[in-house]
Scaffold this motif. Structure first.
Motif, PDB file in Angstrom:
ATOM      1  N   MET A  62      42.145  41.813  56.327  1.00 57.02           N
ATOM      2  CA  MET A  62      41.154  41.141  55.491  1.00 57.02           C
ATOM      3  C   MET A  62      39.753  41.707  55.692  1.00 57.02           C
ATOM      4  N   VAL A  63      39.439  42.101  56.908  1.00 63.02           N
ATOM      5  CA  VAL A  63      38.119  42.696  57.158  1.00 63.02           C
ATOM      6  C   VAL A  63      37.897  43.905  56.257  1.00 63.02           C
ATOM      7  N   VAL A  64      38.929  44.705  56.087  1.00 61.69           N
ATOM      8  CA  VAL A  64      38.817  45.950  55.328  1.00 61.69           C
ATOM      9  C   VAL A  64      39.067  45.735  53.827  1.00 61.69           C
ATOM     10  N   ASN A  65      39.958  44.815  53.475  1.00 61.33           N
ATOM     11  CA  ASN A  65      40.487  44.784  52.115  1.00 61.33           C
ATOM     12  C   ASN A  65      40.106  43.575  51.256  1.00 61.33           C
ATOM     13  N   LYS A  66      39.344  42.625  51.791  1.00 62.32           N
ATOM     14  CA  LYS A  66      39.091  41.407  51.012  1.00 62.32           C
ATOM     15  C   LYS A  66      38.373  41.712  49.696  1.00 62.32           C
ATOM     16  N   LYS A  67      37.376  42.573  49.720  1.00 60.25           N
ATOM     17  CA  LYS A  67      36.661  42.915  48.481  1.00 60.25           C
ATOM     18  C   LYS A  67      37.597  43.559  47.467  1.00 60.25           C
ATOM     19  N   GLY A  68      38.494  44.409  47.967  1.00 64.42           N
ATOM     20  CA  GLY A  68      39.460  45.033  47.077  1.00 64.42           C
ATOM     21  C   GLY A  68      40.409  44.015  46.474  1.00 64.42           C
ATOM     22  N   LEU A  69      40.786  42.998  47.260  1.00 62.54           N
ATOM     23  CA  LEU A  69      41.647  41.940  46.737  1.00 62.54           C
ATOM     24  C   LEU A  69      40.944  41.163  45.629  1.00 62.54           C
ATOM     25  N   GLU A  70      39.648  40.930  45.798  1.00 64.55           N
ATOM     26  CA  GLU A  70      38.900  40.217  44.763  1.00 64.55           C
ATOM     27  C   GLU A  70      38.882  41.007  43.465  1.00 64.55           C
ATOM     28  N   ARG A  71      38.724  42.323  43.566  1.00 67.61           N
ATOM     29  CA  ARG A  71      38.758  43.156  42.358  1.00 67.61           C
ATOM     30  C   ARG A  71      40.160  43.143  41.740  1.00 67.61           C
ATOM     31  N   ASN A  72      41.162  43.273  42.588  1.00 65.56           N
ATOM     32  CA  ASN A  72      42.534  43.260  42.076  1.00 65.56           C
ATOM     33  C   ASN A  72      42.885  41.928  41.439  1.00 65.56           C
ATOM     34  N   TYR A  73      42.355  40.850  42.007  1.00 60.65           N
ATOM     35  CA  TYR A  73      42.604  39.518  41.447  1.00 60.65           C
ATOM     36  C   TYR A  73      42.141  39.455  39.993  1.00 60.65           C
ATOM     37  N   GLU A  74      40.947  39.944  39.730  1.00 64.01           N
ATOM     38  CA  GLU A  74      40.421  39.913  38.360  1.00 64.01           C
ATOM     39  C   GLU A  74      41.219  40.837  37.445  1.00 64.01           C
ATOM     40  N   LEU A  75      41.606  42.004  37.970  1.00 65.58           N
ATOM     41  CA  LEU A  75      42.396  42.934  37.152  1.00 65.58           C
ATOM     42  C   LEU A  75      43.781  42.362  36.835  1.00 65.58           C
ATOM     43  N   PHE A  76      44.435  41.787  37.845  1.00 70.44           N
ATOM     44  CA  PHE A  76      45.755  41.191  37.632  1.00 70.44           C
ATOM     45  C   PHE A  76      45.670  40.023  36.651  1.00 70.44           C
ATOM     46  N   LYS A  77      44.608  39.211  36.791  1.00 65.69           N
ATOM     47  CA  LYS A  77      44.444  38.049  35.916  1.00 65.69           C
ATOM     48  C   LYS A  77      44.308  38.479  34.458  1.00 65.69           C
ATOM     49  N   LYS A  78      43.483  39.492  34.215  1.00 65.04           N
ATOM     50  CA  LYS A  78      43.306  39.980  32.844  1.00 65.04           C
ATOM     51  C   LYS A  78      44.602  40.564  32.293  1.00 65.04           C
ATOM     52  N   ARG A  79      45.334  41.287  33.132  1.00 63.26           N
ATOM     53  CA  ARG A  79      46.597  41.882  32.671  1.00 63.26           C
ATOM     54  C   ARG A  79      47.617  40.805  32.319  1.00 63.26           C
ATOM     55  N   LEU A  80      47.727  39.793  33.167  1.00 65.23           N
ATOM     56  CA  LEU A  80      48.680  38.720  32.905  1.00 65.23           C
ATOM     57  C   LEU A  80      48.294  37.919  31.674  1.00 65.23           C
ATOM     58  N   GLN A  81      46.986  37.705  31.477  1.00 62.47           N
ATOM     59  CA  GLN A  81      46.535  36.974  30.298  1.00 62.47           C
ATOM     60  C   GLN A  81      46.797  37.760  29.015  1.00 62.47           C
ATOM     61  N   LYS A  82      46.640  39.078  29.087  1.00 60.45           N
ATOM     62  CA  LYS A  82      46.887  39.904  27.905  1.00 60.45           C
ATOM     63  C   LYS A  82      48.354  39.888  27.489  1.00 60.45           C
ATOM     64  N   THR A  83      49.238  39.755  28.463  1.00 60.07           N
ATOM     65  CA  THR A  83      50.671  39.774  28.146  1.00 60.07           C
ATOM     66  C   THR A  83      51.250  38.375  27.950  1.00 60.07           C
ATOM     67  N   SER A  84      50.405  37.336  28.001  1.00 67.08           N
ATOM     68  CA  SER A  84      50.911  35.963  27.960  1.00 67.08           C
ATOM     69  C   SER A  84      51.632  35.642  26.655  1.00 67.08           C
ATOM     70  N   PHE A  85      51.113  36.138  25.521  1.00 67.43           N
ATOM     71  CA  PHE A  85      51.762  35.855  24.237  1.00 67.43           C
ATOM     72  C   PHE A  85      53.112  36.555  24.141  1.00 67.43           C
ATOM     73  N   LEU A  86      53.192  37.757  24.707  1.00 64.53           N
ATOM     74  CA  LEU A  86      54.467  38.477  24.708  1.00 64.53           C
ATOM     75  C   LEU A  86      55.502  37.731  25.551  1.00 64.53           C
ATOM     76  N   VAL A  87      55.075  37.229  26.699  1.00 64.50           N
ATOM     77  CA  VAL A  87      55.986  36.484  27.574  1.00 64.50           C
ATOM     78  C   VAL A  87      56.473  35.221  26.882  1.00 64.50           C
ATOM     79  N   LEU A  88      55.548  34.498  26.228  1.00 66.38           N
ATOM     80  CA  LEU A  88      55.946  33.286  25.502  1.00 66.38           C
ATOM     81  C   LEU A  88      56.888  33.630  24.358  1.00 66.38           C
TER      82      LEU A  88
END
Length: 218
Positions: A62-88
């Motif tokens: 976490m000392v090294v990677n927490k900031k990277g996780l925060e960036r990945n969180y936003e990227l993953f969230k946008k990707r999942l939201q973009k595919t939400s209609f396809l999943v439904l």
């Protein structure tokens, strides 16, 4: 989304990662699932390579990677939201929901054929929406642990579509011109929206189950 089941971390360690992420502002379950898998795999590798205990490996990561996780969180969230209609959409065209849709169309048709009162199109859709909203709200508890970004992305379009259909076709009134001229179209649209709402709930419970399976492993 497919989650790789981590083989060596126990349920307390996986829950520790999940709780840490949630308490750090990673609110959405579907995104956290991807991060839990990523974090757990990295910690497991560090434990094996450097002969560390779980908590030491976790803190170092976490000392090294927490900031990277925060960036990945936003990227993953946008990707999942973009595919939400396809999943439904994929869920709606599964056999169980195609059958559900056909049953809904048939029920509405039979109601109008044999009942003296017309089918309550608008009311039935709004009852389905309100019921789904209550199920989702209480289903995210405790502490909104089970909020899902891709499903929340779908909620507003479903509500807006229902409102637009009712407003445009004036389905609130029994003598609607649209109902008198094209009752089958109203039947199909109403059945489709109810089916979409049911599929929405199905996806929610599937994601909850997937999480509980992952975090309950030993």
């Amino acid at each position: 989304m497919e989650i790789v089941m981590i083989q060596h971390l126990d349920k307390d360690e996986l829950n520790f990662i999940d709780n840490y992420l949630r308490n750090s502002g990673f609110d959405y379950l579907d995104v956290r699932l991807e991060l839990i898998d990523h974090v757990a795999s990295a910690i497991e590798k560090s434990m094996e390579e450097h002969d560390l205990e779980f908590y030491d490996a976790f803190k170092s990561y976490m000392v090294v990677n927490k900031k990277g996780l925060e960036r990945n969180y936003e990227l993953f969230k946008k990707r999942l939201q973009k595919t939400s209609f396809l999943v439904l959409g994929k869920e709606i065209i599964t056999p169980k929901f195609l059958i559900f849709f056909c049953v809904a169309v048939t029920v509405i048709y039979m109601w109008n054929k044999f009942s003296t009162d017309p089918f309550p199109y608008a009311q039935s859709v709004w009852i389905a929406i309100i019921s789904a909203g209550l199920v989702y709200f209480f289903g995210t508890l405790p502490k909104k642990r089970y909020r899902i970004s891709s499903l929340e992305m779908l909620a507003w379009p479903l509500v807006a579509s229902s409102y637009a259909m009712n407003l445009y076709f004036n389905l609130w009134v029994d003598d609607s011109y649209f109902l008198l001229k094209w009752p089958l179209v109203a039947n199909i649209l109403t059945a489709f929206l109810i089916t979409a709402i049911a599929a929405f709930l199905r996806l929610f419970f599937l994601k909850r189950k997937q999480t509980n399976t992952l975090l309950a492993k030993t």
